[in-house]
Design an enzyme around this catalytic site. Structure first.
Site, PDB file in Angstrom:
ATOM      1  N   ALA A 116     -26.453 -99.502  -3.349  1.00 30.95           N
ATOM      2  CA  ALA A 116     -27.014-100.720  -2.780  1.00 30.95           C
ATOM      3  C   ALA A 116     -26.227-101.922  -3.301  1.00 30.95           C
ATOM      4  O   ALA A 116     -25.519-101.843  -4.297  1.00 30.95           O
ATOM      5  CB  ALA A 116     -28.489-100.843  -3.146  1.00 30.95           C
ATOM      6  N   GLU A 127     -29.045 -95.151 -10.891  1.00 29.21           N
ATOM      7  CA  GLU A 127     -29.862 -96.356 -11.051  1.00 29.21           C
ATOM      8  C   GLU A 127     -30.339 -96.549 -12.483  1.00 29.21           C
ATOM      9  O   GLU A 127     -30.521 -97.682 -12.943  1.00 29.21           O
ATOM     10  CB  GLU A 127     -31.071 -96.301 -10.101  1.00 29.21           C
ATOM     11  N   GLY A 143     -27.990 -95.759  -3.479  1.00 31.23           N
ATOM     12  CA  GLY A 143     -28.416 -95.863  -2.094  1.00 31.23           C
ATOM     13  C   GLY A 143     -27.523 -95.093  -1.145  1.00 31.23           C
ATOM     14  O   GLY A 143     -27.981 -94.639  -0.092  1.00 31.23           O
ATOM     15  N   GLU A 200     -28.786 -91.626  -1.230  1.00 33.18           N
ATOM     16  CA  GLU A 200     -30.054 -91.605  -0.507  1.00 33.18           C
ATOM     17  C   GLU A 200     -29.836 -91.686   1.001  1.00 33.18           C
ATOM     18  O   GLU A 200     -30.512 -91.006   1.778  1.00 33.18           O
ATOM     19  CB  GLU A 200     -30.925 -92.773  -0.981  1.00 33.18           C
TER      20      GLU A 200
END
Length: 289
Positions: free
Chosen positions: A97, A163, A140, A143
């Site tokens: 992200a 993360e 991300g 994911e």
């Protein structure tokens, strides 16, 4: 959203022909800033989305995710498209992200605004999505790949949920999908340490289905998409729903769902055509009805 018109649509980004912040497209279709969108396959029946923030290693900003969702909605509504491929660059599928967007967010903003809730669009599509992953698929990015139905990996791909190293945890399904894909022990190790696994380890763990040379993985993903798109779209959607049910339902409930969907195929023209073609020793001619 209206279905795509006949022909290819894509983003044309060129600093030689466009002023800063202005982007052109070659033909009909939405205007995109962060992704390239096209049709692939011999019959142009595979939707193709390529993340295009190469300088940022395809970091997943809100703007990029909104454009992915927009392109997915177009492909979902297009009756000619039977499958979708999502990829990045050879260096990075998506390195995570966009931390700059998240750094100064407060709890109140995240909770009140349901931060990241719109990132889940891929997992709600009826049409199958194949991820072609090269390079980094971290945070991300990992994911995003796991939201897809099938993952093909280039031999240099790396997967991880790091993360924990920046003081947070996965927030777009990483703790849930990774655990279902690779099991508790490996998922826990990856999430608590931030360590990555390579493409071959990901295949052995069940996270990806196939590993290819870096320069072949996108083409192989498109070939997979073509195989899917050549089948009945309505039956493909039923099969996808049944498989996804295995991750959310008990065995008995999943079997009941499968039976209901199996019985439902007998209400379609394509089921009749498929069985008739088999008995007549010819190729089925599905009409998605």
């Amino acid at each position: 959203m209206a279905a795509l018109r006949t022909g290819v649509f894509r983003l044309a980004v060129s600093t030689m022909h466009c002023r800063p912040g202005v982007f052109r497209k070659y033909s009909a279709g939405p205007l995109y800033q962060y992704i390239l969108v096209d049709r692939k396959g011999h019959n142009q029946n595979v939707g193709f989305i390529q993340l295009n923030r190469t300088k940022a290693l395809n970091a997943l900003s809100d703007g990029l995710m909104a454009e992915i969702n927009q392109a997915l909605d177009v492909f979902e509504a297009d009756p000619q498209i039977g499958a979708i491929v999502i990829t990045g660059s050879e260096k990075a599928f998506a390195a995570g992200a966009d931390i700059k967007e998240m750094q100064n967010r407060t709890f109140q903003e995240c909770y009140g605004g349901s931060f990241l809730s719109h990132w889940n669009r891929i997992s709600t599509l009826k049409k199958p999505v194949v991820a072609a992953v090269n390079g980094f698929a971290l945070g991300g990015g990992c994911e995003l790949a796991m939201m897809c139905d099938i993952i093909y990996a280039g031999e240099k791909a790396q997967f991880g949920q790091p993360e924990i190293l920046i003081g947070t945890i996965p927030g777009a399904g990483g703790t849930q999908r990774l655990t279902r894909a690779v099991g508790k022990s490996l998922a826990m190790e990856m999430i608590l340490t931030g360590d990555r696994i390579n493409a071959q380890e990901a295949k052995e763990a069940g996270l990806v289905s196939r590993v290819y040379p870096v320069d072949k993985v996108v083409d192989e993903a498109i070939t997979c998409g073509e195989k899917i798109a050549n089948n009945s779209k309505i039956i493909v959607s039923m099969a996808k729903e049944a498989v996804n049910g295995a991750f959310e339902l008990s065995l008995s409930e999943g079997n009941r769902l499968e039976k209901r969907l199996f019985h439902s195929t007998f209400a379609t023209d394509d089921r009749k055509e498929g069985m008739t073609a088999f008995l007549e020793k010819r190729k089925a001619n599905f009409n998605d009805q």
